[in-house]
Design a protein around this motif. Structure first.
Motif, PDB file in Angstrom:
ATOM      1  N   ASP A  38       1.114  -0.922   0.090  1.00  0.00           N
ATOM      2  CA  ASP A  38      -0.410   0.008  -0.356  1.00  0.00           C
ATOM      3  C   ASP A  38       0.822   1.202   0.047  1.00  0.00           C
ATOM      4  O   ASP A  38       0.297   2.245  -0.804  1.00  0.00           O
ATOM      5  N   MET A  42       1.365   4.201  -2.734  1.00  0.00           N
ATOM      6  CA  MET A  42       1.288   5.565  -2.235  1.00  0.00           C
ATOM      7  C   MET A  42       1.738   6.835  -3.482  1.00  0.00           C
ATOM      8  O   MET A  42       1.951   7.623  -3.491  1.00  0.00           O
ATOM      9  N   LYS A  45       2.064   6.323  -7.506  1.00  0.00           N
ATOM     10  CA  LYS A  45       0.808   6.861  -7.721  1.00  0.00           C
ATOM     11  C   LYS A  45       0.124   7.924  -7.056  1.00  0.00           C
ATOM     12  O   LYS A  45      -1.083   8.687  -7.883  1.00  0.00           O
ATOM     13  N   GLY A  46       0.426   7.942  -5.865  1.00  0.00           N
ATOM     14  CA  GLY A  46      -0.075   8.953  -4.933  1.00  0.00           C
ATOM     15  C   GLY A  46      -1.284   8.621  -4.824  1.00  0.00           C
ATOM     16  O   GLY A  46      -2.375   9.763  -4.932  1.00  0.00           O
ATOM     17  N   ARG A  47      -1.873   7.386  -4.506  1.00  0.00           N
ATOM     18  CA  ARG A  47      -3.378   7.097  -4.434  1.00  0.00           C
ATOM     19  C   ARG A  47      -3.491   5.979  -3.626  1.00  0.00           C
ATOM     20  O   ARG A  47      -2.194   4.803  -3.901  1.00  0.00           O
ATOM     21  N   SER A  48      -3.766   5.855  -2.193  1.00  0.00           N
ATOM     22  CA  SER A  48      -4.213   4.685  -2.041  1.00  0.00           C
ATOM     23  C   SER A  48      -4.949   3.377  -3.142  1.00  0.00           C
ATOM     24  O   SER A  48      -5.915   3.991  -3.288  1.00  0.00           O
ATOM     25  N   THR A 121      -6.977   2.271 -13.954  1.00  0.00           N
ATOM     26  CA  THR A 121      -7.563   4.074 -13.712  1.00  0.00           C
ATOM     27  C   THR A 121      -9.058   3.821 -14.506  1.00  0.00           C
ATOM     28  O   THR A 121     -10.018   4.618 -14.076  1.00  0.00           O
TER      29      THR A 121
END
Length: 129
Positions: A38, A42, A45-48, A121
């Motif tokens: 996880d 992050m 990709k800058g996201r969970s 995505t």
């Protein structure tokens, strides 16, 4: 026994993931898959991820083409992972083309063409609509 290793997040597991894993498995007798933690996701990709690392590990491990699954905790450890699991081949999607050529001194590096019009995505965006 020829060992193939690949890496990925495998969030919102889809047919594109399955095709890459099946193609990778066909290159050898053992497929080892590193699933991004996880925290690593992050960073990348800058996201969970939608699914937790435990859930993603379980999903990937359940696929019949996968023999071994491990948690990839750092991009800087790729060489260590390849050596630890005795990889003869590193197989990745062609969105990474050239990025892993540095490992060609310890294994063959293969890049697979991605499945057209399939991405995590795009799936997430479709669900949001």
């Amino acid at each position: 026994m020829k060992t193939v290793l690949t890496f990925g997040t495998f969030d919102v597991l889809h047919v594109g993931h399955l095709r890459v894993l099946e193609r990778a498995a066909a290159l050898g007798e053992r497929l080892v898959v590193g699933v991004s933690s996880d925290e690593l996701n992050m960073q990348k990709k800058g996201r969970s991820p939608v699914f937790s690392q435990a859930e993603r590990l379980q999903l990937v491990a359940a696929l019949s083409c996968v023999d071994v699954v491990f948690l990839e905790e750092s991009l800087d450890l790729k060489r260590d992972y390849l050596l630890r699991y005795g990889a003869d081949i590193l197989a990745m999607g062609d969105d990474w083309k050239g990025r892993f050529d540095e490992f060609s001194d310890i294994c063959n590096v293969v890049y697979f063409e991605r499945t057209p019009a399939v991405s995590t995505t795009a799936i997430i965006e479709k669900i949001r609509l």
